[in-house]
Design a protein around this motif. Structure first.
Motif, PDB file in Angstrom:
ATOM      1  N   ALA A 139       0.806  -1.224   0.000  1.00 30.11           N
ATOM      2  CA  ALA A 139       0.000   0.000   0.000  1.00 30.11           C
ATOM      3  C   ALA A 139       0.840   1.276   0.000  1.00 30.11           C
ATOM      4  O   ALA A 139       0.431   2.286  -0.571  1.00 30.11           O
ATOM      5  CB  ALA A 139      -0.942  -0.005   1.207  1.00 30.11           C
ATOM      6  N   ASN A 164      -4.319  -2.282   2.788  1.00 27.95           N
ATOM      7  CA  ASN A 164      -5.342  -1.862   1.814  1.00 27.95           C
ATOM      8  C   ASN A 164      -4.807  -1.788   0.385  1.00 27.95           C
ATOM      9  O   ASN A 164      -5.284  -0.990  -0.435  1.00 27.95           O
ATOM     10  CB  ASN A 164      -5.942  -0.517   2.234  1.00 27.95           C
ATOM     11  CG  ASN A 164      -4.919   0.611   2.243  1.00 27.95           C
ATOM     12  OD1 ASN A 164      -3.730   0.357   2.457  1.00 27.95           O
ATOM     13  ND2 ASN A 164      -5.368   1.831   2.035  1.00 27.95           N
ATOM     14  N   THR A 165      -3.832  -2.628   0.067  1.00 29.00           N
ATOM     15  CA  THR A 165      -3.265  -2.654  -1.289  1.00 29.00           C
ATOM     16  C   THR A 165      -4.343  -2.853  -2.347  1.00 29.00           C
ATOM     17  O   THR A 165      -4.427  -2.105  -3.328  1.00 29.00           O
ATOM     18  CB  THR A 165      -2.217  -3.780  -1.412  1.00 29.00           C
ATOM     19  OG1 THR A 165      -1.130  -3.521  -0.520  1.00 29.00           O
ATOM     20  CG2 THR A 165      -1.683  -3.880  -2.824  1.00 29.00           C
ATOM     21  N   VAL A 166      -5.180  -3.859  -2.181  1.00 30.97           N
ATOM     22  CA  VAL A 166      -6.201  -4.180  -3.188  1.00 30.97           C
ATOM     23  C   VAL A 166      -7.203  -3.042  -3.328  1.00 30.97           C
ATOM     24  O   VAL A 166      -7.607  -2.690  -4.451  1.00 30.97           O
ATOM     25  CB  VAL A 166      -6.909  -5.500  -2.819  1.00 30.97           C
ATOM     26  CG1 VAL A 166      -8.099  -5.755  -3.747  1.00 30.97           C
ATOM     27  CG2 VAL A 166      -5.931  -6.665  -2.885  1.00 30.97           C
ATOM     28  N   GLU A 167      -7.588  -2.435  -2.239  1.00 30.19           N
ATOM     29  CA  GLU A 167      -8.530  -1.309  -2.297  1.00 30.19           C
ATOM     30  C   GLU A 167      -7.942  -0.149  -3.089  1.00 30.19           C
ATOM     31  O   GLU A 167      -8.638   0.486  -3.901  1.00 30.19           O
ATOM     32  CB  GLU A 167      -8.850  -0.855  -0.868  1.00 30.19           C
ATOM     33  CG  GLU A 167      -9.821   0.318  -0.806  1.00 30.19           C
ATOM     34  CD  GLU A 167     -10.059   0.802   0.618  1.00 30.19           C
ATOM     35  OE1 GLU A 167     -10.609   1.903   0.770  1.00 30.19           O
ATOM     36  OE2 GLU A 167      -9.679   0.075   1.568  1.00 30.19           O
ATOM     37  N   LEU A 168      -6.669   0.128  -2.890  1.00 27.50           N
ATOM     38  CA  LEU A 168      -6.011   1.219  -3.630  1.00 27.50           C
ATOM     39  C   LEU A 168      -5.955   0.911  -5.123  1.00 27.50           C
ATOM     40  O   LEU A 168      -6.162   1.801  -5.958  1.00 27.50           O
ATOM     41  CB  LEU A 168      -4.599   1.441  -3.087  1.00 27.50           C
ATOM     42  CG  LEU A 168      -4.496   2.034  -1.686  1.00 27.50           C
ATOM     43  CD1 LEU A 168      -3.051   2.012  -1.195  1.00 27.50           C
ATOM     44  CD2 LEU A 168      -5.037   3.468  -1.664  1.00 27.50           C
ATOM     45  N   ARG A 198      -8.060  -0.929  -6.805  1.00 24.78           N
ATOM     46  CA  ARG A 198      -9.419  -0.775  -7.333  1.00 24.78           C
ATOM     47  C   ARG A 198      -9.765   0.697  -7.562  1.00 24.78           C
ATOM     48  O   ARG A 198     -10.399   1.045  -8.567  1.00 24.78           O
ATOM     49  CB  ARG A 198     -10.410  -1.428  -6.380  1.00 24.78           C
ATOM     50  CG  ARG A 198     -10.394  -2.966  -6.470  1.00 24.78           C
ATOM     51  CD  ARG A 198     -11.298  -3.610  -5.450  1.00 24.78           C
ATOM     52  NE  ARG A 198     -11.350  -5.068  -5.652  1.00 24.78           N
ATOM     53  CZ  ARG A 198     -11.537  -5.950  -4.694  1.00 24.78           C
ATOM     54  NH1 ARG A 198     -11.729  -5.526  -3.431  1.00 24.78           N
ATOM     55  NH2 ARG A 198     -11.571  -7.237  -4.964  1.00 24.78           N
ATOM     56  N   LYS A 199      -9.346   1.557  -6.662  1.00 21.48           N
ATOM     57  CA  LYS A 199      -9.571   2.993  -6.844  1.00 21.48           C
ATOM     58  C   LYS A 199      -8.810   3.510  -8.058  1.00 21.48           C
ATOM     59  O   LYS A 199      -9.318   4.327  -8.829  1.00 21.48           O
ATOM     60  CB  LYS A 199      -9.156   3.744  -5.591  1.00 21.48           C
ATOM     61  CG  LYS A 199     -10.094   3.535  -4.404  1.00 21.48           C
ATOM     62  CD  LYS A 199      -9.641   4.338  -3.190  1.00 21.48           C
ATOM     63  CE  LYS A 199     -10.618   4.149  -2.019  1.00 21.48           C
ATOM     64  NZ  LYS A 199     -10.181   4.885  -0.801  1.00 21.48           N
TER      65      LYS A 199
END
Length: 339
Positions: A15, A45-49, A51-52
Motif C-alpha cells: 500500500a 489496503n493494497t487491493v482497495e487502492l 481498485r480505486k
C-alpha cells in the motif's frame, strides 16, 4: 504503430508504494492495454487502492486476482504472467517507478528484433522516497562494458552462467516465449531463470538506458546491494574461512542441471553448461575437503589457464582462496596432521 502489451504485477502489503508505481505505468508514452495484478494475500489496503486506481483509469483494463493462499514471489509472477492476454508482457514490482518511455522502448525493441524474446534494462537505484543512490543497478550487478560486448557477440549464456545480471523489474518479454517456460523453476528466481532460458537460444537483449527507479527499502523481496572496494577486500579476507559457499551457489548448481536437462539445450550450450557446472563442483569439493591435493592443483591450474576463474568466479581472488583451501583442507593435509 507499437503493439499492445500487458503488465504483470505482483503485490503483497504494498500500500505504501503501489499507487506511485501504477501512476508511472499509466503515464507511459505508450500506455498498457491491461494491468494484471496478482495479490498474494495482502493484509493492508493494497487491493482497495488498486481498485480505486482502476476507477480513475477506465482506458486500462485493470484485472485483480487475489490468491487464496500465499504463493511466494516466483509462483505469483508465474500466475500473473499466465493470465496476461497481449503479445508482449512487461513485469512490474509493486514498489518501483517507471521512466515514462520504458514501455515504448522495450516494446519497440522486441517488435523490431523478432529473434529476441526478452529484453532488460539498467535502472536508477533510489531510496524509499525515490532519491538517487549511487551506483546504478548495472554497476551493482557487474554488468560491465566488457560483458555487454560479450552479450552482443552472442555470449549471453556464458555471461549469465557466472551470475545473474537481469533484474525482473526491468524485464519485457513475449507471451509465446514465457509460456514455453511454464512451470517456472521454483528453486531459482524467475528473472534469473528466464534469462538463462532466453540465452540458451540467443533470444535475450538489453537496452542500456535506465528505465525504472528501482526502490531499495526494508521490505524488498530482493534488492541490489553494492559492495565497496573495502567491503570486497574484507569479504576476500574472511571468505577463506567460510565452511561452505553461500546458498546462491547451490541454487545455481541446481539451475545448471535443469538447463542441461531442458529440451532447448543445444549440444554446444549443453557442453558449456556441463563444463561450468563441473568447475563449480570442483570448487565445492575443495571447500568440503574432498579434493586430493596434487590432483586438485592439476585441475586448478587447468581451470585457470582456460579462463574459468576469470569468467565464472572472482578471478585471482577465488583462485588464491581455492589454493589455500586445497593446502589446508585436502585429505593429504588432514591425514598428515593426525599422525
Amino acid at each position: 504503430m507499437l503493439a499492445d502489451y500487458s503488465v504483470a504485477m505482483c503485490t503483497f502489503n504494498g500500500a505504501y508504494f503501489v499507487l506511485e508505481q501504477l501512476d508511472s505505468i499509466a503515464s507511459q508514452t505508450h500506455p498498457p492495454k491491461e494491468i494484471l495484478v496478482c495479490d498474494d494475500g495482502s493484509a493492508d489496503n493494497t487491493v482497495e487502492l488498486i481498485r480505486k486506481f482502476s476507477e480513475l483509469h477506465p482506458l486500462i483494463n485493470v484485472r485483480i486476482h487475489i490468491n487464496k493462499r500465499n504463493l511466494g514471489f516466483i509462483k505469483n509472477f508465474e500466475q500473473a504472467i499466465s493470465l496476461c492476454t497481449y503479445e508482449y508482457i512487461l513485469l512490474s514490482d509493486q514498489d518501483d517507478y517507471w521512466v515514462n518511455n520504458k514501455a515504448e522502448l522495450q516494446v519497440g525493441f522486441l517488435s523490431s528484433n523478432p529473434s529476441k524474446k526478452m529484453v532488460f534494462s539498467d535502472a536508477y537505484r533510489t531510496d524509499s522516497k525515490l532519491m538517487p543512490i549511487q551506483p546504478d543497478l548495472w554497476q551493482c550487478v557487474h554488468f560491465s562494458a566488457l560483458n555487454q560486448q560479450r552479450f552482443m557477440a552472442g555470449q549471453a549464456l556464458s555471461v549469465l552462467l557466472r551470475h545473474n545480471i537481469v533484474t525482473g523489474a526491468t524485464v519485457a518479454l513475449t507471451k509465446e516465449f514465457v509460456h514455453q517456460q511454464f512451470p517456472f523453476n521454483d528453486e531459482y528466481p524467475h528473472d534469473a531463470w528466464l534469462a538463462l532460458k532466453a540465452a540458451q537460444v540467443d533470444a535475450i537483449g538489453f537496452i542500456p538506458q535506465k528505465l525504472i527507479k528501482y526502490r531499495q527499502h526494508e521490505t524488498n523481496a530482493l534488492g541490489a546491494v553494492y559492495d565497496s572496494k573495502l567491503t570486497k577486500a574484507r569479504k576476500a579476507l574472511t571468505g577463506y574461512w567460510r565452511s561452505q559457499f553461500p546458498p546462491e551457489f547451490f541454487m545455481r548448481l541446481k539451475a545448471y542441471q535443469a538447463l542441461i536437462d531442458s529440451e532447448h539445450c543445444l549440444s554446444e550450450q549443453g557442453k558449456l553448461v556441463s563444463q561450468v557446472k563441473a568447475f563449480q563442483e570442483f570448487r565445492l569439493s575443495i571447500m568440503e575437503g574432498k579434493q586430493e591435493r596434487l590432483n586438485g592443483f592439476r585441475y586448478l591450474v587447468r581451470y585457470w589457464r582456460n579462463n574459468y576463474y576469470n569468467n565464472y568466479a572472482a578471478a585471482k581472488g577465488s583462485l588464491v582462496k581455492d589454493m589455500l583451501r586445497l593446502i589446508v583442507k585436502s585429505p593429504n593435509y588432514t591425514e598428515s596432521t593426525k599422525q
